[in-house]
Design an enzyme around this catalytic site. Structure first.
Site, PDB file in Angstrom:
ATOM      1  N   CYS A 151       8.875  67.376 -11.971  1.00  0.00           N
ATOM      2  CA  CYS A 151       9.752  66.506 -11.152  1.00  0.00           C
ATOM      3  C   CYS A 151      10.969  67.294 -10.659  1.00  0.00           C
ATOM      4  CB  CYS A 151      10.206  65.288 -11.959  1.00  0.00           C
ATOM      5  SG  CYS A 151      11.517  65.622 -13.152  1.00  0.00           S
ATOM      6  N   HIS A 176      15.777  69.040 -37.419  1.00  0.00           N
ATOM      7  CA  HIS A 176      16.389  69.396 -36.130  1.00  0.00           C
ATOM      8  C   HIS A 176      15.339  69.678 -35.065  1.00  0.00           C
ATOM      9  CE1 HIS A 176      20.112  70.680 -38.640  1.00  0.00           C
ATOM     10  NE2 HIS A 176      20.035  69.376 -38.482  1.00  0.00           N
ATOM     11  N   GLN A 234      15.825  72.509 -41.756  1.00  0.00           N
ATOM     12  CA  GLN A 234      16.777  72.392 -40.636  1.00  0.00           C
ATOM     13  C   GLN A 234      16.356  73.341 -39.516  1.00  0.00           C
ATOM     14  OE1 GLN A 234      21.073  72.158 -42.360  1.00  0.00           O
ATOM     15  NE2 GLN A 234      19.832  73.231 -43.892  1.00  0.00           N
ATOM     16  N   ASN A 235      15.341  74.175 -39.783  1.00  0.00           N
ATOM     17  CA  ASN A 235      14.944  75.206 -38.827  1.00  0.00           C
ATOM     18  C   ASN A 235      14.018  74.625 -37.756  1.00  0.00           C
ATOM     19  OD1 ASN A 235      16.379  76.860 -40.527  1.00  0.00           O
ATOM     20  ND2 ASN A 235      14.574  77.656 -41.579  1.00  0.00           N
ATOM     21  N   THR A 251      20.608  78.029 -46.866  1.00  0.00           N
ATOM     22  CA  THR A 251      21.439  77.151 -46.033  1.00  0.00           C
ATOM     23  C   THR A 251      22.865  77.142 -46.572  1.00  0.00           C
ATOM     24  OG1 THR A 251      21.739  74.912 -45.125  1.00  0.00           O
ATOM     25  CG2 THR A 251      20.790  75.054 -47.342  1.00  0.00           C
TER      26      THR A 251
HETATM   27  N1  APR Z   1      17.991  85.096 -47.827  1.00  0.00           N
HETATM   28  C1  APR Z   1      18.637  84.016 -48.351  1.00  0.00           C
HETATM   29  N2  APR Z   1      19.732  83.451 -47.769  1.00  0.00           N
HETATM   30  C2  APR Z   1      20.183  84.012 -46.625  1.00  0.00           C
HETATM   31  C3  APR Z   1      19.564  85.146 -46.022  1.00  0.00           C
HETATM   32  C4  APR Z   1      18.417  85.683 -46.674  1.00  0.00           C
HETATM   33  N3  APR Z   1      17.750  86.752 -46.202  1.00  0.00           N
HETATM   34  N4  APR Z   1      20.257  85.457 -44.887  1.00  0.00           N
HETATM   35  C5  APR Z   1      21.264  84.559 -44.791  1.00  0.00           C
HETATM   36  N5  APR Z   1      21.230  83.697 -45.825  1.00  0.00           N
HETATM   37  C6  APR Z   1      22.098  82.546 -46.081  1.00  0.00           C
HETATM   38  C7  APR Z   1      23.538  82.718 -45.653  1.00  0.00           C
HETATM   39  O1  APR Z   1      24.293  83.272 -46.727  1.00  0.00           O
HETATM   40  C8  APR Z   1      23.953  81.251 -45.388  1.00  0.00           C
HETATM   41  O2  APR Z   1      24.418  80.623 -46.578  1.00  0.00           O
HETATM   42  O3  APR Z   1      21.591  81.479 -45.304  1.00  0.00           O
HETATM   43  C9  APR Z   1      22.651  80.585 -44.954  1.00  0.00           C
HETATM   44  C10 APR Z   1      22.589  80.328 -43.473  1.00  0.00           C
HETATM   45  O4  APR Z   1      23.577  79.375 -43.162  1.00  0.00           O
HETATM   46  P1  APR Z   1      23.783  78.931 -41.633  1.00  0.00           P
HETATM   47  O5  APR Z   1      23.801  80.130 -40.759  1.00  0.00           O
HETATM   48  O6  APR Z   1      24.939  77.984 -41.627  1.00  0.00           O
HETATM   49  O7  APR Z   1      22.430  78.139 -41.277  1.00  0.00           O
HETATM   50  P2  APR Z   1      22.045  76.662 -41.699  1.00  0.00           P
HETATM   51  O8  APR Z   1      22.633  76.303 -43.013  1.00  0.00           O
HETATM   52  O9  APR Z   1      20.577  76.544 -41.552  1.00  0.00           O
HETATM   53  O10 APR Z   1      22.751  75.784 -40.540  1.00  0.00           O
HETATM   54  C11 APR Z   1      22.427  74.403 -40.505  1.00  0.00           C
HETATM   55  O11 APR Z   1      23.597  74.223 -38.402  1.00  0.00           O
HETATM   56  O12 APR Z   1      24.092  75.059 -36.356  1.00  0.00           O
HETATM   57  C12 APR Z   1      23.325  74.138 -37.003  1.00  0.00           C
HETATM   58  O13 APR Z   1      21.292  73.288 -36.229  1.00  0.00           O
HETATM   59  C13 APR Z   1      21.855  74.426 -36.814  1.00  0.00           C
HETATM   60  O14 APR Z   1      20.063  73.996 -38.375  1.00  0.00           O
HETATM   61  C14 APR Z   1      21.333  74.630 -38.227  1.00  0.00           C
HETATM   62  C15 APR Z   1      22.384  73.939 -39.077  1.00  0.00           C
END
Ligand code: APR
Length: 255
Positions: free
Chosen positions: A152, A122, A104-105, A190
């Site tokens: 443009c 994404h 998703q990154n 995630t």
């Molecule tokens: N190691 C492992 N997990 C981690 C770490 C780490 N160092 N740091 C944070 N996390 C976990 C958090 O606990 C959380 O569950 O990663 C997850 C991040 O979740 P989000 O911030 O919601 O990100 P993501 O799940 O990728 O969001 C999905 O939402 O806003 C949209 O387009 C954006 O691609 C993104 C999508």
């Protein structure tokens, strides 16, 4: 051996015995590269309301405003380098034990970390497009003016998927096809709250895949479909898991 080590051993066994292994990754895997995630405390959405800054409507109606958030993202993403989790996944692919990453990154860190089979849900922030004339640019060539403009004259949009835009069809189709026949799905960093990426674990589970979740904290998957929950930082857990596979599985399943 501690509880976490036991779980890592069990997870490595599953990976060694799997003929189709996928990883679904989110912002958490890049936090140790200096890119804040979205929903943890202090995450990007605590500074910029996604409804105001991350929808395609917001971009079309006020691109200058949206570029305030995009510039902040671009600063950290352009300075970020792959961390040990990205690099370990690249090694697992080279060993033949990881077949595709569905991410998703938008930070390109899986590719820079050595992974080749990366499906981007994404998009990717390293290129920009003009919504009016369709011209494309490298983001690195357009950092001198904010917001970046097309020849443009119009303001450019990064090739990332905003809320309200569709996931690229080939990414969607390929990932659903793979998830329906995967034997192991690793879910790394995630919160699994954004659709349709968050349907991948359910599809895999419905087809009897083993779900290995790596996260700093439990998510709604952890107590429902996750089979092995490895709690901790991706930058520490993923390399430890790949080491266990290397130690027990040898070089590659192909041998
Ligand atoms: N190691 C492992 N997990 C981690 C770490 C780490 N160092 N740091 C944070 N996390 C976990 C958090 O606990 C959380 O569950 O990663 C997850 C991040 O979740 P989000 O911030 O919601 O990100 P993501 O799940 O990728 O969001 C999905 O939402 O806003 C949209 O387009 C954006 O691609 C993104 C999508």
């Amino acid at each position: 051996m501690g509880k976490l080590e036991e779980l890592i051993e069990a997870a490595s066994e599953a990976i060694i015995n799997s003929t189709l292994t996928l990883a679904l990754t989110g912002a958490g895997i890049s936090v140790e590269s200096g890119i804040p995630d979205f929903r943890s405390a202090g995450g990007l959405w605590s500074k910029f309301d996604p409804a105001e800054y991350a929808t395609i409507e917001a971009f079309r109606s006020d691109p200058e405003k949206v570029w305030k958030m995009l510039t902040e993202m671009d600063k950290v993403v352009s300075a970020a380098r792959p961390n040990p989790a990205h690099i370990a996944l690249g090694e697992l692919e080279r060993m033949g034990y990881l077949h595709y990453i569905i991410t998703q990154n938008i930070d390109n860190l899986h590719q820079e970390g050595g992974s080749r089979n990366v499906i981007e849900y994404h998009g990717n922030s390293s290129t920009l497009s003009c919504l009016w004339c369709g011209k494309n640019y490298r983001a690195s060539d357009k950092r001198d003016t904010i917001p970046p403009r097309c020849d443009c004259g119009k303001i450019l949009k990064p090739d990332v998927v905003f809320f309200g835009e569709p996931i690229p069809a080939d990414a969607l189709n390929r990932s659903f096809q793979l998830a329906s026949s995967a034997q192991v799905l690793m879910v790394i960093g995630t919160s699994a709250v954004v659709s349709p990426a968050n349907t991948i674990p359910t599809i895999a589970k419905q087809n009897r895949a083993k779900i290995i979740e790596i996260n700093m904290e439990r998510t709604h998957l952890s107590d429902t479909i996750t089979d092995i929950f490895l709690q901790g930082k991706a930058g520490e857990i993923v390399p430890a898991l790949v080491q266990a596979v290397k130690r027990k599985g040898g070089g590659s399943p192909l041998m």
